[in-house]
Design an enzyme around this catalytic site. Structure first.
Site, PDB file in Angstrom:
ATOM      1  CD  GLU A 211      45.179  -0.983  10.087  1.00 42.46           C
ATOM      2  OE1 GLU A 211      44.219  -1.730   9.886  1.00 42.46           O
ATOM      3  OE2 GLU A 211      45.066   0.260  10.238  1.00 42.46           O
ATOM      4  CB  ALA A 276      37.891  -5.204   5.410  1.00 44.52           C
ATOM      5  CG  ASP A 319      25.890  -1.232  12.314  1.00 49.39           C
ATOM      6  OD1 ASP A 319      25.991  -1.535  13.512  1.00 49.39           O
ATOM      7  OD2 ASP A 319      26.402  -1.906  11.390  1.00 49.39           O
ATOM      8  CG  HIS A 451      39.139 -28.648  37.767  1.00 52.59           C
ATOM      9  ND1 HIS A 451      40.144 -27.887  37.199  1.00 52.59           N
ATOM     10  CD2 HIS A 451      39.602 -29.920  37.835  1.00 52.59           C
ATOM     11  CE1 HIS A 451      41.181 -28.681  36.944  1.00 52.59           C
ATOM     12  NE2 HIS A 451      40.878 -29.913  37.311  1.00 52.59           N
TER      13      HIS A 451
HETATM   14  P1  FAD Z   1      21.857  -3.977   9.357  1.00 55.68           P
HETATM   15  O1  FAD Z   1      22.148  -5.310   9.895  1.00 55.68           O
HETATM   16  O2  FAD Z   1      22.697  -3.353   8.367  1.00 55.68           O
HETATM   17  O3  FAD Z   1      20.322  -3.983   8.946  1.00 55.68           O
HETATM   18  C1  FAD Z   1      19.691  -2.898   8.374  1.00 55.68           C
HETATM   19  C2  FAD Z   1      18.565  -3.408   7.498  1.00 55.68           C
HETATM   20  O4  FAD Z   1      17.788  -2.305   7.080  1.00 55.68           O
HETATM   21  C3  FAD Z   1      19.039  -4.104   6.224  1.00 55.68           C
HETATM   22  O5  FAD Z   1      18.305  -5.254   6.002  1.00 55.68           O
HETATM   23  C4  FAD Z   1      18.763  -3.068   5.141  1.00 55.68           C
HETATM   24  O6  FAD Z   1      18.513  -3.637   3.871  1.00 55.68           O
HETATM   25  C5  FAD Z   1      17.513  -2.421   5.694  1.00 55.68           C
HETATM   26  N1  FAD Z   1      17.254  -1.079   5.190  1.00 55.68           N
HETATM   27  C6  FAD Z   1      18.110  -0.029   5.102  1.00 55.68           C
HETATM   28  N2  FAD Z   1      17.474   1.070   4.646  1.00 55.68           N
HETATM   29  C7  FAD Z   1      16.191   0.684   4.432  1.00 55.68           C
HETATM   30  C8  FAD Z   1      15.058   1.367   3.950  1.00 55.68           C
HETATM   31  N3  FAD Z   1      15.095   2.656   3.645  1.00 55.68           N
HETATM   32  N4  FAD Z   1      13.907   0.676   3.833  1.00 55.68           N
HETATM   33  C9  FAD Z   1      13.841  -0.628   4.167  1.00 55.68           C
HETATM   34  N5  FAD Z   1      14.888  -1.316   4.636  1.00 55.68           N
HETATM   35  C10 FAD Z   1      16.051  -0.663   4.770  1.00 55.68           C
HETATM   36  N6  FAD Z   1      28.651  -7.753  14.605  1.00 55.68           N
HETATM   37  C11 FAD Z   1      28.700  -8.504  15.724  1.00 55.68           C
HETATM   38  O7  FAD Z   1      28.205  -8.080  16.768  1.00 55.68           O
HETATM   39  N7  FAD Z   1      29.286  -9.745  15.703  1.00 55.68           N
HETATM   40  C12 FAD Z   1      29.845 -10.253  14.589  1.00 55.68           C
HETATM   41  O8  FAD Z   1      30.362 -11.368  14.610  1.00 55.68           O
HETATM   42  C13 FAD Z   1      29.815  -9.474  13.411  1.00 55.68           C
HETATM   43  N8  FAD Z   1      30.369  -9.949  12.270  1.00 55.68           N
HETATM   44  C14 FAD Z   1      30.301  -9.187  11.136  1.00 55.68           C
HETATM   45  C15 FAD Z   1      30.901  -9.678   9.980  1.00 55.68           C
HETATM   46  C16 FAD Z   1      30.863  -8.940   8.811  1.00 55.68           C
HETATM   47  C17 FAD Z   1      31.511  -9.476   7.568  1.00 55.68           C
HETATM   48  C18 FAD Z   1      30.180  -7.685   8.806  1.00 55.68           C
HETATM   49  C19 FAD Z   1      30.077  -6.885   7.556  1.00 55.68           C
HETATM   50  C20 FAD Z   1      29.596  -7.185   9.956  1.00 55.68           C
HETATM   51  C21 FAD Z   1      29.656  -7.931  11.135  1.00 55.68           C
HETATM   52  N9  FAD Z   1      29.115  -7.455  12.322  1.00 55.68           N
HETATM   53  C22 FAD Z   1      29.185  -8.213  13.463  1.00 55.68           C
HETATM   54  C23 FAD Z   1      28.440  -6.150  12.403  1.00 55.68           C
HETATM   55  C24 FAD Z   1      26.920  -6.362  12.356  1.00 55.68           C
HETATM   56  O9  FAD Z   1      26.582  -7.047  11.169  1.00 55.68           O
HETATM   57  C25 FAD Z   1      26.218  -5.007  12.416  1.00 55.68           C
HETATM   58  O10 FAD Z   1      26.640  -4.307  13.572  1.00 55.68           O
HETATM   59  C26 FAD Z   1      24.712  -5.217  12.484  1.00 55.68           C
HETATM   60  O11 FAD Z   1      24.239  -5.938  11.374  1.00 55.68           O
HETATM   61  C27 FAD Z   1      23.988  -3.862  12.562  1.00 55.68           C
HETATM   62  O12 FAD Z   1      22.636  -4.085  12.693  1.00 55.68           O
HETATM   63  P2  FAD Z   1      21.553  -3.031  12.158  1.00 55.68           P
HETATM   64  O13 FAD Z   1      20.231  -3.681  12.373  1.00 55.68           O
HETATM   65  O14 FAD Z   1      21.816  -1.719  12.742  1.00 55.68           O
HETATM   66  O15 FAD Z   1      21.843  -2.885  10.605  1.00 55.68           O
HETATM   67  P1  NAD Z   2      37.244  -1.823  11.474  1.00 56.97           P
HETATM   68  O1  NAD Z   2      36.975  -0.437  11.894  1.00 56.97           O
HETATM   69  O2  NAD Z   2      37.198  -2.926  12.486  1.00 56.97           O
HETATM   70  O3  NAD Z   2      38.687  -1.919  10.808  1.00 56.97           O
HETATM   71  C1  NAD Z   2      39.064  -1.166   9.703  1.00 56.97           C
HETATM   72  C2  NAD Z   2      40.570  -1.119   9.657  1.00 56.97           C
HETATM   73  O4  NAD Z   2      40.946  -0.548   8.431  1.00 56.97           O
HETATM   74  C3  NAD Z   2      41.181  -0.263  10.768  1.00 56.97           C
HETATM   75  O5  NAD Z   2      42.216  -0.972  11.383  1.00 56.97           O
HETATM   76  C4  NAD Z   2      41.686   0.965  10.019  1.00 56.97           C
HETATM   77  O6  NAD Z   2      42.833   1.533  10.597  1.00 56.97           O
HETATM   78  C5  NAD Z   2      41.994   0.374   8.654  1.00 56.97           C
HETATM   79  N1  NAD Z   2      41.953   1.335   7.560  1.00 56.97           N
HETATM   80  C6  NAD Z   2      41.081   2.353   7.365  1.00 56.97           C
HETATM   81  N2  NAD Z   2      41.353   2.990   6.203  1.00 56.97           N
HETATM   82  C7  NAD Z   2      42.414   2.349   5.656  1.00 56.97           C
HETATM   83  C8  NAD Z   2      43.144   2.506   4.463  1.00 56.97           C
HETATM   84  N3  NAD Z   2      42.836   3.465   3.587  1.00 56.97           N
HETATM   85  N4  NAD Z   2      44.170   1.676   4.216  1.00 56.97           N
HETATM   86  C9  NAD Z   2      44.482   0.687   5.095  1.00 56.97           C
HETATM   87  N5  NAD Z   2      43.822   0.485   6.249  1.00 56.97           N
HETATM   88  C10 NAD Z   2      42.794   1.296   6.520  1.00 56.97           C
HETATM   89  O7  NAD Z   2      36.234  -2.091  10.262  1.00 56.97           O
HETATM   90  P2  NAD Z   2      35.871  -3.411   9.484  1.00 56.97           P
HETATM   91  O8  NAD Z   2      36.830  -4.504   9.778  1.00 56.97           O
HETATM   92  O9  NAD Z   2      35.599  -3.004   8.091  1.00 56.97           O
HETATM   93  O10 NAD Z   2      34.497  -3.789  10.179  1.00 56.97           O
HETATM   94  C11 NAD Z   2      33.382  -2.884  10.079  1.00 56.97           C
HETATM   95  C12 NAD Z   2      32.525  -2.990  11.293  1.00 56.97           C
HETATM   96  O11 NAD Z   2      31.892  -4.250  11.358  1.00 56.97           O
HETATM   97  C13 NAD Z   2      33.310  -2.793  12.554  1.00 56.97           C
HETATM   98  O12 NAD Z   2      32.789  -1.674  13.239  1.00 56.97           O
HETATM   99  C14 NAD Z   2      33.099  -4.005  13.360  1.00 56.97           C
HETATM  100  O13 NAD Z   2      32.736  -3.713  14.680  1.00 56.97           O
HETATM  101  C15 NAD Z   2      31.962  -4.750  12.688  1.00 56.97           C
HETATM  102  N6  NAD Z   2      32.331  -6.162  12.666  1.00 56.97           N
HETATM  103  C16 NAD Z   2      32.301  -6.827  13.847  1.00 56.97           C
HETATM  104  C17 NAD Z   2      32.694  -8.146  13.894  1.00 56.97           C
HETATM  105  C18 NAD Z   2      32.687  -8.844  15.199  1.00 56.97           C
HETATM  106  O14 NAD Z   2      32.063  -8.350  16.126  1.00 56.97           O
HETATM  107  N7  NAD Z   2      33.348  -9.985  15.325  1.00 56.97           N
HETATM  108  C19 NAD Z   2      33.130  -8.781  12.747  1.00 56.97           C
HETATM  109  C20 NAD Z   2      33.179  -8.068  11.566  1.00 56.97           C
HETATM  110  C21 NAD Z   2      32.759  -6.758  11.546  1.00 56.97           C
END
Ligand code: FAD
Ligand code: NAD
Length: 475
Positions: A211, A276, A319, A451
């Protein structure tokens, strides 16, 4: 002649598909275009969240936690099962099946609500038209009274850490490993790094998390962050703070990672390296010349607090716009926009968006951290309650962590609630509701909690803010 829709949504992730469904519930004629394709080339609705994020990661977190508990806890419950062995292929089949069921569910919901679904690439053309390019290259243009852009985000890549999808991978690849890496490196101790690091650690990997920042979980309340780091270290996650990665390269089937920290330069070797380090808004080929939709300096689509882009009747949610990249934030924005389009009331309360990290112990919070309240200068009080004093947590073999309430001294308003412990993500819902209604600690104190439940920890933390906790010492 092209067809006229009231609303065309581009993107069927957790921001786009709720927008489409709510708009259809509002009796509007709706189409939703999505281009997501899985590694095998099949289309699927649900975006990152359902296909490569929230849902598959939670499936693996659950399975790996059960594996770990079977190994370490069953004996103390008096359950003898011998040494559990891992069938990763079966675990991954379960993960894939859950994803398939959930993404198929969206297709069914579209159908039930009368949303016309297109699978292909959507591109906004000037004049609120959307060009759809199907898998076969065929193009259709949809006329729309309103367009909602919900194209999501993609992982940030580091130029000196070249992704090859095999050794140096992103979070999606890391959810689909077909063997447990002996040594797993993760760059970034954020939400993904901690969740995926936990999965593979529980399944047997040696996990090193690098990190860049010196502080652990800077966005979280620091009492909680310190407690979390203690637990993760005990679990064997080797979290190196202040570790700046210079480069990584694949050599002889392994990955060599060069980084520097306060102690100097280091090289480590791992079998897989997950990058990540955050996600960035995804707008590739989304906006044709002349649409007028603006991106900010970081590539997010510019919107106001109601997700209007500035171009009449073009909206953007999830997003791809400012704010936390969370599925539930995107969902609320999608629903708000669909209601506003229909002339109904719509609002997102950005002050009370919960965050959850699905590690063990789980971490969840809403509102301000103690550090933020302190910096604001507002007089405040704090109450906390340890799960070690919760009978239910003890019965669950989960007497670790705490619930913490931060409240204003002047009017007793709850300003933030922070939980590290069992089911923290579920417990936080009560705090979100309380804060949505501007509840005071007294409101929470006077609310009856069953409880023995874990929710009593939040109740007792509220009582502790006035030194009136019953089941723990008041400090
Ligand atoms: P996306 O889910 O990215 O959906 C966008 C969609 O648009 C995709 O299907 C893409 O293919 C499509 N698209 C893009 N451009 C076009 C185009 N031009 N034409 C047609 N289709 C298109 N968030 C949580 O709240 N809880 C969690 O536990 C959590 N866990 C996560 C774990 C991981 C490993 C990751 C990577 C993310 C996680 N997130 C979590 C974050 C969450 O996935 C995102 O915040 C969420 O998916 C965003 O939703 P969205 O609809 O904005 O975009
Ligand atoms: P994040 O922003 O949570 O964490 C990225 C981490 O990488 C930070 O701590 C940052 O300081 C570090 N970092 C950045 N550049 C670096 C470098 N060059 N070298 C070392 N460390 C570096 O991002 P993420 O974990 O990739 O997740 C992406 C997004 O997906 C987040 O915004 C998160 O909210 C969402 N997400 C949410 C959940 C959940 O809600 N449980 C789970 C997974 C992902």
């Amino acid at each position: 002649m092209s067809e006229l829709y009231d609303v065309v949504v581009i993107g069927a992730g957790p921001a786009g598909y709720p927008a489409a469904i709510r708009a259809a519930q509002n009796k509007l004629k709706v189409a939703c275009v999505d281009e997501w394709r899985n590694f095998d080339g099949t289309f699927a609705f649900g975006g990152t969240c359902l296909n490569a994020g929230c849902i598959p990661s939670k499936a693996l977190l659950e399975s790996s936690e059960l594996f770990h508990r079977a190994k370490t806890e069953f004996a103390s419950h008096g359950i003898k099962v011998g040494e559990p062995t891992l069938d990763l292929a079966a675990m991954q089949r379960r993960r894939a099946q859950i994803v398939k069921t959930m993404t198929g569910g969206i297709a069914a919901l579209f159908k039930a609500n009368g949303v016309t679904a297109f699978q292909g690439h959507g591109r906004l053309l000037p004049g609120n038209r959307v060009q759809v390019t199907g898998a076969d290259g065929a193009e259709t243009v949809l006329e729309a009274k309103h367009v909602v852009l919900a194209s999501g985000s993609s992982p940030v890549r580091l130029p000196t850490v070249p992704h090859d999808g095999k050794h140096i991978v992103d979070s999606w690849n890391a959810l689909e490993f077909d063997s447990v890496p002996r040594r797993l490196g993760v760059i970034g101790a954020g939400v993904i790094g901690l969740e995926l690091g936990s999965v593979w650690r529980r399944l047997g990997s040696e996990v090193t998390i690098l990190e860049a920042v010196d502080q652990f979980l800077p966005m979280a309340d620091q009492t909680i962050a310190k407690e979390a780091l203690k637990h993760f270290k005990k679990q064997g996650l080797d979290v190196k703070l202040g570790a700046k990665v210079a480069r990584a390269a694949v050599q002889g089937g392994a990955v060599k990672v060069d980084f520097t920290d306060a102690a100097g330069e280091h090289v480590i070797e791992v079998d897989k390296l997950v990058v990540a380090v955050g996600r960035r808004p995804f707008t590739a080929e989304l906006l044709a010349e002349g649409t007028g939709v603006k991106l900010d300096a970081r590539g997010f689509i510019e919107v106001d607090e109601h997700c209007r882009t500035g171009v009449p009747n073009v909206w953007a949610v999830g997003d791809v716009v400012r704010g936390p990249m969370l599925a539930h934030k995107g969902k609320e924005e999608g629903v708000m926009v669909a209601d506003l389009i229909a002339g109904l009331y719509g609002e997102v309360n950005y002050r009370v968006i919960p965050s959850v990290i699905y590690t063990a112990p789980e971490i969840a919070w809403v509102g301000q951290t103690e550090e933020q309240v302190k910096a604001s200068g507002r007089p405040y009080k704090v109450g906390s309650f340890p799960f070690a004093a919760s009978g239910r947590a003890r019965a669950m073999e989960a007497g670790q962590g705490m619930a913490k309430v931060v409240a204003a001294r002047d009017d007793d308003e709850i300003l933030g609630v922070h939980v590290i412990g069992p089911m923290a993500g579920e417990l936080i819902a009560e705090a979100v509701l309380a804060m949505e209604y501007s509840a005071s600690t007294e409101d929470l104190q006077r609310t009856i909690h069953a409880h023995p439940t874990l929710s009593e920890a939040v109740h007792e933390a509220a009582l502790a803010a006035d030194k009136r906790a019953i089941d723990a010492m008041n400090r």
